[in-house]
Design a protein around this motif. Structure first.
Motif, short mmCIF file in Angstrom:
data_model
loop_
_atom_site.label_atom_id
_atom_site.label_comp_id
_atom_site.label_asym_id
_atom_site.label_seq_id
_atom_site.Cartn_x
_atom_site.Cartn_y
_atom_site.Cartn_z
N THR A 17 19.18 16.69 3.55
CA THR A 17 20.18 16.14 4.47
C THR A 17 21.60 16.26 3.92
N GLY A 18 21.74 16.69 2.67
CA GLY A 18 23.04 16.70 2.01
C GLY A 18 23.29 15.45 1.21
N SER A 19 22.41 14.47 1.32
CA SER A 19 22.53 13.22 0.59
C SER A 19 22.08 13.39 -0.86
N LEU A 20 22.40 12.39 -1.67
CA LEU A 20 21.89 12.31 -3.04
C LEU A 20 21.04 11.06 -3.16
N ARG A 21 19.89 11.20 -3.82
CA ARG A 21 19.00 10.05 -4.02
C ARG A 21 19.06 9.60 -5.47
N LEU A 22 19.34 8.31 -5.65
CA LEU A 22 19.45 7.75 -6.99
C LEU A 22 18.07 7.40 -7.54
N LYS A 23 17.95 7.42 -8.86
CA LYS A 23 16.75 6.89 -9.49
C LYS A 23 16.74 5.37 -9.34
N ALA A 24 15.55 4.80 -9.44
CA ALA A 24 15.44 3.34 -9.43
C ALA A 24 16.17 2.77 -10.64
N GLU A 38 24.94 15.42 -10.78
CA GLU A 38 24.81 15.50 -12.23
C GLU A 38 25.24 14.20 -12.90
N ARG A 39 26.35 13.63 -12.45
CA ARG A 39 26.85 12.41 -13.08
C ARG A 39 25.90 11.23 -12.89
N ASP A 71 20.08 6.04 -1.24
CA ASP A 71 20.68 7.34 -0.99
C ASP A 71 22.19 7.16 -0.84
N ILE A 72 22.94 8.16 -1.24
CA ILE A 72 24.40 8.10 -1.07
C ILE A 72 24.89 9.38 -0.42
N ALA A 110 29.28 17.21 -4.08
CA ALA A 110 27.98 16.55 -4.21
C ALA A 110 27.27 17.00 -5.49
N ALA A 111 27.40 18.27 -5.87
CA ALA A 111 26.73 18.77 -7.07
C ALA A 111 27.25 18.05 -8.31
#
Length: 466
Positions: free
Chosen positions: A229-236, A220-221, A208-209, A215-216
């Motif tokens: 939580t407002g976090s972004l979760r990356l794909k594996a 997308e990038r 998570d970052i 954040a939006a």
């Protein structure tokens, strides 16, 4: 053998693979892969028998010498073996015990580690089964303590290969966590939820970052999943996060979704003076700064304070870093708020630190709860009347969270609890308890089609000085 072939070809996403390699002509030369298994067995013994931190053992500079001597690929395999062993240890030990005619003799700890390391590869990693067996037998033959058990090692592991699917099925009835921890989870959460939490720690934590700006845009990038939580979760993905877009320019930092909650509980922070106690490595400090606070980052360890500064420099953020013992810190004038993310048993982080359940026990929880209570009482003295204290940690045990705070409030009437409103956290309503405190667990936050689920176990509450 058909069973060997089946095990060898079975693929599971995220598993580390190793190809069998031909040996040389020198019978005394180590077989390819033997050093990896030997290092794994030594480190496993240190973690379980001596309660040594796995992170410390896997430090490439100051850690275990056998591990430091390995190449990058072999280190990766060693880590995979150790993490899988520690996650599944009760089930591995049960599998080994069922295949033995009688228990291992007293003092056969070295032999037990050899069997555990091999069983992990056979049952839970995508390593050729014949390689796992052959290297375990070689390990036994080369160790004077275990040489007489080499045939037993061979027989037990070959049977494990043949009966792998049945063993895995039977293992589902065995809790994957130690008994002391299972009992505490059950008392705190009930049997069904305790089982879900225990099973959740079998899956490695996703990345998570927290984003400093839009954040939006970064969702997308990076093809990331926005979280409640407002976090972004990356794909594996394979590789290092340092190679991803936005890292070098300091657009974001790695921070588990649950760890991103406490800093958000202050409300508006523009221009307010906030102390982040126990600040390193700096994720929460960065959040506070990004929200407009003037932050004093307090960190006792000089090395961790230096790491904190490096992280803030990358993010192009500035804090007043105080390399001082928390109990010696006294601001020139009372603060608007204090964030105390206290040192704890870390039982909420077992997805990324599976050694925690084997290096800590109930006595550690009790000792750390006492330290946290002292820290919290000191933190209260640092804020002005009306100022906020956010207390948090990554333990799942109520002794370090709900019980600790209630005991404090019963004794100290200079502070009051500020209830967190569940309606303010859509998607996380179940994480807010009846008292208005955050309680997350690894079993929360369901997976999506492309992104893993779960989050660290965290406790967080807000107190206000009267």
């Amino acid at each position: 053998m058909a069973d060997n072939k089946k095990t060898k070809n079975k693929k599971t996403p995220g598993r580390v693979t190793e190809k069998a390699q031909p040996g040389g002509n020198n019978p005394f030369a180590p077989k390819p892969g033997l050093e990896v298994r030997a290092a794994a067995a030594k480190i496993l013994a240190a973690v379980i028998d001596k309660k040594t931190s796995l992170d410390g053992m896997l430090d490439a500079v100051h850690g275990n010498a056998a591990y430091a001597a390995l190449g990058d690929a072999d280190r990766s395999l060693t880590r995979a073996i150790l993490n899988a062993t520690l996650r599944h240890l009760p089930r591995i030990d049960h599998a080994i015990a069922t295949l033995l005619d009688s228990p291992l003799p007293d003092g056969a700890r070295a032999l037990q580690q050899v069997l555990r390391v091999a069983a992990t590869q056979i049952l839970y990693l995508d390593v050729p089964a014949h390689a796992a067996v052959d290297l375990a037998v070689e390990q036994a033959n080369r160790d004077p303590r275990n040489r007489r058990f080499a045939k037993l090692v061979n027989a037990v592991l070959r049977r494990m290969v043949r009966e792998r699917e049945d063993i895995l099925q039977a293992g589902q009835a065995i809790s994957p966590v130690p008994d002391w921890y299972r009992d505490r989870l059950t008392r705190a959460y009930g049997e069904a939820e305790a089982r879900r939490i225990a099973e959740a720690q079998l899956s490695p934590a996703p990345i998570d970052i927290t984003v400093k700006g839009d954040a939006a845009l970064w969702a997308e990038r990076l093809s990331a999943r926005p979280l409640p939580t407002g976090s972004l979760r990356l794909k594996a993905f394979d590789g290092s996060v340092t190679q991803l877009p936005g890292f070098d320019e300091g657009a974001w930092w790695v921070q588990d979704a649950a760890a991103a909650l406490p800093a958000q509980l202050f409300g508006p922070l523009q221009g307010k003076r906030i102390a982040d106690l126990c600040a390193a490595p700096g994720g929460k400090t960065a959040q506070l700064i990004s929200r407009g606070a003037k932050v004093i980052a307090v960190e006792q360890s000089a090395n961790r304070a230096a790491r904190l500064k490096e992280n803030l420099d990358r993010l192009q953020l500035t804090a007043d870093i105080c390399n001082i013992d928390l109990f010696d810190y006294k601001p020139d004038e009372p603060l608007d708020g204090v964030l105390l993310d206290a040192p704890c048993s870390s039982t909420g982080t077992t997805r990324r630190h599976p050694d925690v359940l084997w290096t800590k026990g109930p006595q550690d929880i009790e000792k750390l709860a006492g330290l946290q209570a002292r820290m919290l009482r000191h933190a209260i003295t640092l804020v002005r009347p009306g100022g906020l204290i956010v207390f948090s940690n990554c333990s799942l045990d109520p002794l370090e969270g709900e019980d600790l705070v209630q005991d404090l409030l019963d004794e100290d009437h200079s502070v009051e609890r500020v209830a967190i409103n569940a309606a303010d956290w859509p998607g996380l309503e179940s994480a807010v308890n009846a008292r208005g405190e955050f309680r997350t667990t690894p079993a929360m936050l369901p997976a999506s089609e492309e992104h893993a689920g779960g989050m660290d176990g965290f406790f967080a509450c807000v107190l206000r000085r009267r």
